[in-house]
Scaffold this active site. Structure first.
Site, PDB file in Angstrom:
ATOM      1  N   ASP A 102       0.463  -0.772   0.084  1.00 49.83           N
ATOM      2  CA  ASP A 102      -0.021  -0.320   0.324  1.00 49.83           C
ATOM      3  C   ASP A 102       0.929   0.973  -0.166  1.00 49.83           C
ATOM      4  OD1 ASP A 102       0.012   0.606   2.819  1.00 49.83           O
ATOM      5  OD2 ASP A 102      -0.648  -0.476   3.162  1.00 49.83           O
ATOM      6  N   CYS A 103      -0.138   2.254  -0.324  1.00 53.84           N
ATOM      7  CA  CYS A 103       1.159   3.387  -1.163  1.00 53.84           C
ATOM      8  C   CYS A 103       1.733   4.257   0.548  1.00 53.84           C
ATOM      9  CB  CYS A 103      -0.200   4.861  -0.831  1.00 53.84           C
ATOM     10  SG  CYS A 103       0.808   6.228  -1.159  1.00 53.84           S
TER      11      CYS A 103
END
Length: 234
Positions: A102-103
């Site tokens: 994820d980011c």
């Protein structure tokens, strides 16, 4: 060559994702929408995905990237956010990320155009462990560690047994290493939340025996033949 394998070798997506694109009507053969996932691509066929004609890259390539926080793990982003592809811009072949981070998670990400390898590393039946180092808020008690090891409910799904090692417990946070063989969305963060600890920082440090090592954030390197062989057989 089967259509999903052709798309995978072109570096667009894994074979499983290629089947999804075909089912969604995103694939054309010689200008005609193709929804037959078992179609065998002929040498003279022109294959398009999302309106782009593919050049089948026969030679597979393999890289490991140290993804920084703030980058999206996808080939393109409709919202214009930074993607990991920008970190690989000078790679001649078109590659794609294997799995996702994820980011707000950094660390080891495999980039390749080999759809078969991508499938192997992301399918749960192969039990390839991914190792993360997390800094979590609060006190991580032995009881919570044991719950993480045996499996926790992360919202209607009980996780498989995990390998967990408490590396350091401070006054306000703890450093812990956790290895899981699943890949549910934001799974590690949800696991710690389930036992009452919030993840503050998260980095993937290894996939199986392939380790991030001293590779700096934003940098990448080619996998060695030995590493590629290991991943194909792990």
């Amino acid at each position: 060559m089967r259509l999903n394998k052709y798309i995978a070798q072109a570096g667009v997506a894994s074979r499983r994702k290629a089947d999804e694109l075909t089912a969604a009507g995103k694939v054309k053969i010689n200008g005609v929408v193709m929804t037959e996932m078992g179609y065998d691509v002929k040498p003279e066929d022109v294959v398009e995905v999302n309106g782009r004609a593919l050049e089948n890259a026969a030679r597979p390539v393999y890289y490991v990237l140290n993804k920084p926080v703030g980058y999206i793990t996808t080939a393109q982003d409709e919202q214009g956010r930074l993607t990991v592809m920008e970190l690989m811009a000078d790679v001649e072949q078109r590659v794609f990320p294997v799995g996702r981070l994820d980011c707000n998670t950094s660390g080891l990400l495999i980039m390749t155009n080999d759809g078969n390898l991508a499938y192997r590393l992301t399918h749960p039946k192969h039990n390839v462990y991914k190792t993360y180092r997390a800094r979590v808020s609060g006190f991580l008690s032995p009881g919570r560690v044991e719950k993480l090891r045996t499996g926790v409910d992360i919202g209607g799904y009980v996780t498989a047994p995990a390998q967990v090692a408490l590396l350091r417990q401070g006054d306000r946070s703890a450093i812990v290493e956790i290895s899981i063989c699943e890949g549910k969305n934001r799974q590690v963060r949800k696991m710690f939340a389930a036992v009452g600890n919030k993840v503050v920082e998260l980095q993937r440090t290894a996939i199986g025996e392939l380790k991030l090592g001293r590779l700096k954030e934003g940098q990448y390197r080619k996998l060695t033949p030995k590493e590629v062989e290991y991943l194909k057989n792990c």
